[in-house]
Design a protein around this motif. Structure first.
Motif, PDB file in Angstrom:
ATOM      1  N   ALA A  17     100.242 -18.754  55.789  1.00 44.60           N
ATOM      2  CA  ALA A  17     100.908 -17.473  55.609  1.00 44.60           C
ATOM      3  C   ALA A  17     100.187 -16.532  54.646  1.00 44.60           C
ATOM      4  CB  ALA A  17     102.338 -17.706  55.135  1.00 44.60           C
ATOM      5  N   LEU A  18      99.311 -17.057  53.829  1.00 38.40           N
ATOM      6  CA  LEU A  18      98.697 -16.188  52.826  1.00 38.40           C
ATOM      7  C   LEU A  18      97.272 -15.760  53.180  1.00 38.40           C
ATOM      8  CD1 LEU A  18      99.972 -18.004  49.613  1.00 38.40           C
ATOM      9  CD2 LEU A  18     100.762 -15.829  50.535  1.00 38.40           C
ATOM     10  N   HIS A  19      96.743 -16.223  54.339  1.00 38.63           N
ATOM     11  CA  HIS A  19      95.343 -15.917  54.650  1.00 38.63           C
ATOM     12  C   HIS A  19      95.043 -14.424  54.634  1.00 38.63           C
ATOM     13  CE1 HIS A  19      94.197 -19.953  56.733  1.00 38.63           C
ATOM     14  NE2 HIS A  19      94.794 -20.113  55.578  1.00 38.63           N
ATOM     15  N   TRP A  20      96.021 -13.646  55.155  1.00 43.12           N
ATOM     16  CA  TRP A  20      95.792 -12.198  55.228  1.00 43.12           C
ATOM     17  C   TRP A  20      95.495 -11.582  53.869  1.00 43.12           C
ATOM     18  CZ3 TRP A  20      99.133  -9.362  52.270  1.00 43.12           C
ATOM     19  CH2 TRP A  20     100.299 -10.017  51.845  1.00 43.12           C
ATOM     20  N   LEU A  21      95.909 -12.289  52.800  1.00 38.81           N
ATOM     21  CA  LEU A  21      95.683 -11.737  51.467  1.00 38.81           C
ATOM     22  C   LEU A  21      94.197 -11.613  51.147  1.00 38.81           C
ATOM     23  CD1 LEU A  21      98.077 -13.215  48.798  1.00 38.81           C
ATOM     24  CD2 LEU A  21      97.405 -10.834  49.092  1.00 38.81           C
ATOM     25  N   ILE A  22      93.388 -12.465  51.777  1.00 36.81           N
ATOM     26  CA  ILE A  22      91.962 -12.485  51.415  1.00 36.81           C
ATOM     27  C   ILE A  22      91.319 -11.128  51.700  1.00 36.81           C
ATOM     28  CG2 ILE A  22      89.764 -13.641  51.771  1.00 36.81           C
ATOM     29  CD1 ILE A  22      91.437 -16.125  52.688  1.00 36.81           C
ATOM     30  N   PRO A  23      91.335 -10.661  52.984  1.00 34.11           N
ATOM     31  CA  PRO A  23      90.721  -9.347  53.211  1.00 34.11           C
ATOM     32  C   PRO A  23      91.488  -8.223  52.527  1.00 34.11           C
ATOM     33  CG  PRO A  23      91.790 -10.162  55.214  1.00 34.11           C
ATOM     34  CD  PRO A  23      91.784 -11.290  54.244  1.00 34.11           C
ATOM     35  N   VAL A  24      92.815  -8.363  52.476  1.00 34.28           N
ATOM     36  CA  VAL A  24      93.597  -7.262  51.909  1.00 34.28           C
ATOM     37  C   VAL A  24      93.289  -7.093  50.412  1.00 34.28           C
ATOM     38  CG1 VAL A  24      95.946  -6.583  51.277  1.00 34.28           C
ATOM     39  CG2 VAL A  24      95.433  -7.338  53.605  1.00 34.28           C
ATOM     40  N   ALA A  25      93.303  -8.203  49.682  1.00 38.18           N
ATOM     41  CA  ALA A  25      93.023  -8.088  48.254  1.00 38.18           C
ATOM     42  C   ALA A  25      91.589  -7.632  48.026  1.00 38.18           C
ATOM     43  CB  ALA A  25      93.262  -9.429  47.563  1.00 38.18           C
ATOM     44  N   GLY A  26      90.665  -8.149  48.852  1.00 32.16           N
ATOM     45  CA  GLY A  26      89.266  -7.744  48.711  1.00 32.16           C
ATOM     46  C   GLY A  26      89.119  -6.243  48.907  1.00 32.16           C
ATOM     47  N   LEU A  27      89.726  -5.731  50.006  1.00 24.21           N
ATOM     48  CA  LEU A  27      89.608  -4.299  50.269  1.00 24.21           C
ATOM     49  C   LEU A  27      90.343  -3.484  49.205  1.00 24.21           C
ATOM     50  CD1 LEU A  27      89.909  -4.244  54.158  1.00 24.21           C
ATOM     51  CD2 LEU A  27      87.924  -3.655  52.734  1.00 24.21           C
ATOM     52  N   ALA A  28      91.490  -3.988  48.782  1.00 25.31           N
ATOM     53  CA  ALA A  28      92.226  -3.270  47.749  1.00 25.31           C
ATOM     54  C   ALA A  28      91.369  -3.136  46.496  1.00 25.31           C
ATOM     55  CB  ALA A  28      93.522  -4.015  47.425  1.00 25.31           C
ATOM     56  N   ALA A  29      90.665  -4.204  46.158  1.00 29.05           N
ATOM     57  CA  ALA A  29      89.833  -4.162  44.955  1.00 29.05           C
ATOM     58  C   ALA A  29      88.692  -3.168  45.122  1.00 29.05           C
ATOM     59  CB  ALA A  29      89.293  -5.556  44.651  1.00 29.05           C
ATOM     60  N   VAL A  30      88.094  -3.140  46.334  1.00 26.35           N
ATOM     61  CA  VAL A  30      87.008  -2.193  46.562  1.00 26.35           C
ATOM     62  C   VAL A  30      87.533  -0.765  46.443  1.00 26.35           C
ATOM     63  CG1 VAL A  30      85.402  -1.293  48.280  1.00 26.35           C
ATOM     64  CG2 VAL A  30      85.662  -3.760  47.994  1.00 26.35           C
ATOM     65  N   LEU A  31      88.704  -0.500  47.087  1.00 28.27           N
ATOM     66  CA  LEU A  31      89.272   0.848  47.025  1.00 28.27           C
ATOM     67  C   LEU A  31      89.613   1.217  45.579  1.00 28.27           C
ATOM     68  CD1 LEU A  31      91.539   0.803  50.206  1.00 28.27           C
ATOM     69  CD2 LEU A  31      89.368   2.023  49.837  1.00 28.27           C
ATOM     70  N   PHE A  32      90.168   0.242  44.854  1.00 29.11           N
ATOM     71  CA  PHE A  32      90.525   0.529  43.472  1.00 29.11           C
ATOM     72  C   PHE A  32      89.263   0.826  42.651  1.00 29.11           C
ATOM     73  CE2 PHE A  32      92.092  -0.873  39.185  1.00 29.11           C
ATOM     74  CZ  PHE A  32      93.008   0.153  39.026  1.00 29.11           C
ATOM     75  N   ALA A  33      88.186   0.080  42.935  1.00 28.93           N
ATOM     76  CA  ALA A  33      86.919   0.342  42.241  1.00 28.93           C
ATOM     77  C   ALA A  33      86.430   1.747  42.547  1.00 28.93           C
ATOM     78  CB  ALA A  33      85.870  -0.694  42.650  1.00 28.93           C
ATOM     79  N   LEU A  34      86.580   2.173  43.813  1.00 29.19           N
ATOM     80  CA  LEU A  34      86.141   3.519  44.169  1.00 29.19           C
ATOM     81  C   LEU A  34      86.995   4.559  43.437  1.00 29.19           C
ATOM     82  CD1 LEU A  34      85.450   3.159  47.999  1.00 29.19           C
ATOM     83  CD2 LEU A  34      83.814   3.226  46.100  1.00 29.19           C
ATOM     84  N   TYR A  35      88.296   4.290  43.383  1.00 27.51           N
ATOM     85  CA  TYR A  35      89.187   5.217  42.664  1.00 27.51           C
ATOM     86  C   TYR A  35      88.765   5.324  41.193  1.00 27.51           C
ATOM     87  CZ  TYR A  35      93.115   6.314  39.641  1.00 27.51           C
ATOM     88  OH  TYR A  35      93.875   6.817  38.627  1.00 27.51           O
ATOM     89  N   LEU A  36      88.491   4.147  40.587  1.00 31.95           N
ATOM     90  CA  LEU A  36      88.077   4.151  39.178  1.00 31.95           C
ATOM     91  C   LEU A  36      86.770   4.912  39.002  1.00 31.95           C
ATOM     92  CD1 LEU A  36      88.795   0.447  38.108  1.00 31.95           C
ATOM     93  CD2 LEU A  36      90.125   2.479  37.513  1.00 31.95           C
ATOM     94  N   ALA A  37      85.855   4.696  39.943  1.00 38.63           N
ATOM     95  CA  ALA A  37      84.556   5.357  39.855  1.00 38.63           C
ATOM     96  C   ALA A  37      84.762   6.872  39.927  1.00 38.63           C
ATOM     97  CB  ALA A  37      83.645   4.884  40.981  1.00 38.63           C
ATOM     98  N   ARG A  38      85.589   7.325  40.874  1.00 36.31           N
ATOM     99  CA  ARG A  38      85.836   8.773  40.989  1.00 36.31           C
ATOM    100  C   ARG A  38      86.466   9.303  39.714  1.00 36.31           C
ATOM    101  NH1 ARG A  38      89.467  11.269  45.316  1.00 36.31           N
ATOM    102  NH2 ARG A  38      89.209  13.113  44.006  1.00 36.31           N
ATOM    103  N   ASP A  39      87.415   8.534  39.205  1.00 32.90           N
ATOM    104  CA  ASP A  39      88.096   8.954  37.984  1.00 32.90           C
ATOM    105  C   ASP A  39      87.107   9.115  36.830  1.00 32.90           C
ATOM    106  OD1 ASP A  39      90.461   9.236  36.160  1.00 32.90           O
ATOM    107  OD2 ASP A  39      89.595   7.381  35.354  1.00 32.90           O
ATOM    108  N   VAL A  40      86.237   8.098  36.674  1.00 28.65           N
ATOM    109  CA  VAL A  40      85.276   8.162  35.565  1.00 28.65           C
ATOM    110  C   VAL A  40      84.319   9.332  35.768  1.00 28.65           C
ATOM    111  CG1 VAL A  40      83.320   6.972  34.504  1.00 28.65           C
ATOM    112  CG2 VAL A  40      85.418   5.712  34.994  1.00 28.65           C
ATOM    113  N   LEU A  41      83.827   9.473  37.009  1.00 31.15           N
ATOM    114  CA  LEU A  41      82.822  10.506  37.257  1.00 31.15           C
ATOM    115  C   LEU A  41      83.393  11.920  37.075  1.00 31.15           C
ATOM    116  CD1 LEU A  41      80.868   9.046  40.307  1.00 31.15           C
ATOM    117  CD2 LEU A  41      80.241   9.058  37.894  1.00 31.15           C
ATOM    118  N   SER A  42      84.705  12.041  37.247  1.00 32.04           N
ATOM    119  CA  SER A  42      85.299  13.386  37.142  1.00 32.04           C
ATOM    120  C   SER A  42      85.496  13.803  35.678  1.00 32.04           C
ATOM    121  CB  SER A  42      86.654  13.402  37.850  1.00 32.04           C
ATOM    122  OG  SER A  42      87.575  12.608  37.109  1.00 32.04           O
TER     123      SER A  42
END
Lengths: 737, 737
Positions: free
Chosen positions: A4-29
């Protein structure tokens, strides 16, 4: 037991990438501060970009060559008729391994490059924020660091999961139970890149540091980070390419290799679960990835909501709060994962306690071990405790006693390190064996899986630890930018405070990296034996039931493995010395040939020093790197698969202990100097012995000696121990004749 | 196979003792020089006697306590009904082991005390001889040194043989085949004394050296060995108690423990020979002692007839000539012994080559290894080669780069060390296995015996090596006596030359001690497994066929074993620091409170410094000593007999490598300083950078750092690795539950 938890693998991975992008945009701004600051930062950025471009080009070429060799060699050894991993006959194992190697190498390079790109842009924004507020500066630096942290862990998770799924889908022969053996190449690729990234970066940063200090502070008598020193930009560049890109590659490798190793061990339990008819036996194989996914989610919460505090607060408190939030959420995630994925109604371990509880406790052992290491490292490297004070006291009688005392402290740190690791291994092995999982031969497999779960538990907080680590070079650079651009005193004061915190977080990360490497050693080693036995079984030979130290071949291989750590460190330390020499010669030349540098009327040629350092560091990283790669192969070919296992285990023990000595000794010397600079040392009459005293000069010697120990050789040893593990895992078929 | 050579054991042993007495009489009858010389020498002698008296009293009490504990514990574990060593039921094993322990401890103490008594009387006679002739001075120093060399080896040989014969004669139950297991206590007693002798002496000598240099040379600005320095006599005393008594105990222990270990391995072949009905099977057990007897005879010839040369000759040549004579005669002795004792007509090994030839070749491997180590040590620590020159060059940029460079060199030396040891083990194991000796279970036992024969071959030259080693402190002291008594320039020049040679021979001895400890490790380890299997067999349990590193308990024990070397060294190095601190405080006090010292009108209170150093060194030796003794016992009790084997092997590997780093790094730093002092270092413009330059000051820092490395921690590690081997051998029954 459930998927039941397998879906968490890609979801958490992508969430982390998106969050990293958000942080990067935030810092760069954010605000980049006055033009003077931006000018310095641009120069640092250009230098770092130039080095990384050349370094990664070199590494990419080396990796490509290695991939071709690996592919061809494995294809030759594993003829389709006699495939060595059960059921893989007919699959192009050589090509699959080589491709996985390239993907691992590529992901590692990508996370290093992107992380560093953000980090060299965060420094100036941290410096600018420091003109306004401490908390804002902490946030900028921590968010910049978190970009690296999230990308490293997410790319490692997505990479392993992606290539696993790809192979499983595309190739009939590759199944859930065989895929972990084919994707080991991913871990090898990651370690290969990590080794050269850490070596090249480590040599660069310390050669620049030692070289420009010696010629600037000692010979010319100008302060650290003074714009008149032509080596100063190279020094600031070095913080990024060594501490940031290097450590990122190191921990990328840890998470990747340890995930794969744990999956290989999971295959044994998968087999037991299949035979017993439990539902979804593959949950045991995916377990490590799901645990890692929960760790990422815990870190996202901590970074998003808990990096805040009061202006008058100790910045270390703010970071610690986030660390504790990550740890506590990880405990929750661990409980959920073990309960959902390991609970099999009707099956219990010892004392009638469910299987999942035993493994949950193993994970807790890992989390506790990481906290223990954080405190051990603080005790040995922070000025408030006995060891650093002892070194500072010894500085009163000169550099010789400073060095002797620091060496004794470095050696001493192995004691608690070895006992903690030993206790963690014994405890998690015992807990795991209580789960009562026995294979067809009646042997317990839960014990070893227990040590793997402990490693997983420990590594749940990796993204947060790595964010704190990258916080170090960002704030260090921010201080340099502020000094260089002659910023306001208030801003300087804040960047100085953050710099001190950054030193602590960098030291903690090394302790964490060591502890995880030690726990992982046993895991990777067990995975190697599992793979060897699959191969032997397929060839109809008796399994390897023991790595017998009383066998003369194993003993000699163990001896050589233990020696490797010293020899490799010797090459790395000497590389720093040689590179520093080139810098000294060039800076001296500029002082001599460019009149007006000393009275600020002429600008030194920073770019030339950066260029010289780049070329020298890249040249010097090759020899130690090749030694590390060649040693296990030569030992395996000459002495065989059992001996190479002895090489691997004793090499790991020796590497971990020597890295502990070098990291902690170096950290203690560094802080003994700071202890004196802060006016804590007094003579017999109670007078403060501060800067410009003989005691301080002696402490500077210790600090300089510690530089290549703690920032070049020590961290490279972390990578070395994991590299020899992944090499032997991938090339195991070569050693069996 | 024949017993025809057994008589050589007591005869050669007694011959060596008589020859040592002759040499002692000869040395004592020589001219003691003018009264001024005699006064200094008397002061040194009194200080050394006082230290040794107190040190050996402490050690004797510790040994007595240990003997009682051992006797009681073994008596409790080995109840008469279930004696663990076959056929020993009914014999008072506890009492026999405890008595053997005391005899071993007593012989070791006796040889240390007598050797040092002669050594402190040879120094002044060497100084006096130097006023007349170089060759005569070499002869006096070498003969004085040879007294130690012969007594150490002869007492070890006679002790082992005597107690063997005594037990064999007095107790029915003790037979040729069981006696080796009971006399292991002798080896333990020897290592016990060696550990404390080396630690106490090592701490004394380096604390006195570092302490009096720091306060005299650095603070007061007076030269080394200057009579105004209150610590100078303690420094001269230290050379004797550290280099002479300490190393003597170290090699006494090597020869004793390795003889006994080889005899235990010989029991396996004795069993094969008995079953096969070969005549005199016990020849295999006595073989190690006979080989040692031939080594003694070879050394007597070399010392008696070949220590002579021309006045203008390099003194090192004279000593080397003797070494080569010893080596060549040893080859002859080895051929005779193997041919007479191992030839069994009708039985051949591989390729139809007789058994004895294979073992003869094993012995040659050992002799070659010892020559190889002599050259490795020279390469890494002599000024004419790259490593020392590199350190000297690095001194130009200050103490930090000097230390970094020396560390890199120290680390690097592990490479050839590990490869040479590995090659020697593999070669002698392969050669031995070609002899084709298989036990009842069909396992080859010749391979391991081959490594034992290689160790025996290497140790044949021990008496000569030890004589050269003791030559070191005698000539060092002779130089101090000459300086102190303001002797003629010609005499000073000769003692300076001899002192330089003495530094080389001291370094060579350490390389030799390391190499023999490494070879012996495998031997003693195999003896441990033999003993464990005898016990298991008697208890009706399955034998230990493997020391499995993949077992988590073994792995953790191995980790702790590897850590022990660092932790022990840390304690030893810190002990030097603490003791040196007491000396510094006292010498400073004397400069302050006794007016007239600096203008020679008042005499400093040398005796008080000697007394303070003695007390501090004895206090500080206890903690590291107890750690070394307790660690294997704790690991064995907690983790069991298989794990303690892993502890032992990996602990030995780690100890040998760390000792190599510390000894060679320290030696290289020492000689880098001498290289600069001799005017070999030049700046970019070709000017000589000699004494009183910054480069020289930097090199002095390296030399001081190296002092406790190479003379306290390094040599103590040699003893440590043998101590953990003898402890586990003796206490094996405790660990089997």
């Amino acid at each position: 037991m459930s998927n039941a938890l397998h879906w968490l693998i890609p979801v958490a991975g992508l969430a982390a990438v998106l969050f990293a992008l958000y942080l990067a945009r935030d810092v760069l701004s954010r605000d980049k501060g006055p033009q003077a600051m931006q000018d310095v930062a641009d120069t640092i950025r250009e230098g770092a970009d130039a080095f990384v471009k050349r370094q990664y080009t070199t590494i990419a070429l080396l990796a490509l060559a290695a991939a071709v060799i690996i592919g061809v060699v494995i294809a030759l050894v594993e003829s389709p008729d006699v495939a060595d991993v059960r059921d893989l006959a007919g699959a192009p194992i050589g090509a699959l391994t080589a491709f996985a190697f390239l993907v691992g190498a590529g992901c590692s390079m990508a996370s290093g490059i992107i992380g560093m790109t953000i980090s060299v842009r965060s420094n100036v924004r941290t410096a600018a924020a420091a003109r306004r507020s401490l908390v804002e500066a902490v946030q900028v630096a921590m968010r910049g660091g978190a970009v690296s942290g999230f990308l490293v862990v997410a790319l490692s998770l997505l990479g392993v999961w992606g290539i696993f799924t790809l192979y499983d889908t595309l190739f009939d022969k590759v199944t859930v139970a065989t895929a972990p053996f084919v994707i080991v190449g991913f871990g090898f690729g990651a370690s290969f890149v990590a080794l050269f990234a850490q070596l090249g970066g480590g040599i660069y940063t310390k050669a620049a540091d030692v070289g420009s200090d010696l010629v600037g502070k000692v010979e010319a008598g100008i302060p650290e980070d003074d714009p008149r020193n032509a080596g100063v930009i190279a020094d600031l560049v070095g913080d990024n390419v060594g501490d940031c890109a290097g450590r990122g590659a190191d921990l990328f490798e840890s998470t990747a290799a340890e995930n794969i190793g744990a999956m290989i061990l999971g295959v044994s339990i998968y087999t037991i679960a299949s035979l017993a008819g439990w539902p979804n036996p593959e949950a045991w194989i995916f377990f490590p990835l799901v645990v890692r996914a929960f760790g990422l989610l815990a870190t996202i919460v901590a970074v998003a909501f808990f990096i805040r505090g009061r202006e008058d607060e100790d910045p270390m408190n703010i970071l610690n709060r986030g660390y504790w939030v990550t740890t506590i959420l990880s405990v929750v995630g661990l409980a959920v994962t073990t309960f959902v994925m390991m609970d099999t109604p009707g099956t219990t371990g010892a004392s009638g306690i469910p299987v999942w509880v035993w493994f949950f406790l193993c994970g807790i052992v890992g989390l506790v071990t990481s906290v223990v290491f954080v405190y051990i490292t603080q005790y040995y490297t922070a000025g408030s405790f006995r060891p650093v004070r002892e070194i500072a006291e010894a500085s009163k009688t000169g550099p010789a006693t400073n060095i002797i005392s620091g060496t004794a402290v470095g050696f001493e740190t192995t004691f608690v390190t070895a006992l903690s690791i030993g206790a963690a291994l014994l405890a998690s092995h015992w807990l795991g064996s209580q789960a009562g999982l026995k294979n067809a031969a009646g042997n317990d497999v839960g014990g070893i899986f227990g040590t793997a779960v402990a490693t997983m538990g420990m590594l749940m907080t990796t993204a947060y630890i790595l964010a704190m680590d990258t916080f170090g070079p960002i704030t260090d650079n921010a201080g340099g930018v502020a000094e260089f651009s002659r910023a306001e005193a208030g801003a300087r004061e804040i960047t100085d405070r953050l710099d001190a915190v950054g030193n602590t977080t960098k030291a903690l990360t090394k302790g964490y990296a060591i502890a995880s490497a030690s726990l992982a050693a046993f895991l990777l080693f067990s995975a190697y034996i599992d793979k060897v036995n699959l191969i032997l079984g397929n060839r109809g030979e008796a399994p390897l039931t023991s790595v017998n130290l009383a066998d003369v071949g194993v003993f000699v291989a163990a001896f050589i493995g233990a020696m490797l750590a010293y020899f490799f460190s010797s090459l790395a330390i000497r590389a720093v010395g040689k590179t520093a020499q080139s810098i000294i010669v060039e800076v001296r030349r500029q002082f001599r040939e460019i009149p007006g540098i000393m009275d600020y009327t002429a600008r030194p040629d920073y770019a030339r020093v950066v260029d010289i350092t780049t070329r020298a560091a890249l040249r010097e990283m090759v020899a130690p790197g090749l030694v590390a790669v060649a040693a296990p192969i030569i030992v395996g070919l000459l002495l065989g698969y059992q001996a190479v296992a002895g090489f691997l285990m004793v090499g790991t023990i020796s590497g971990v202990l020597l890295a502990t000595v070098l990291n902690n000794g170096g950290g203690a010397w560094d802080n003994a100097k700071k202890y004196i600079e802060s006016g804590n040392l007094k003579d017999d009459q109670g007078n403060v012995l501060g800067k410009k005293t003989d005691a301080h000069a002696a402490a500077v010697v210790g600090d300089t000696v510690g530089d290549p120990y703690k920032d070049t050789a020590g961290p490279s040893l972390h990578v070395l121990v994991k590299l020899i593990a992944t090499i032997t895992l991938v090339l195991a078929p070569l050693f069996i004749r």
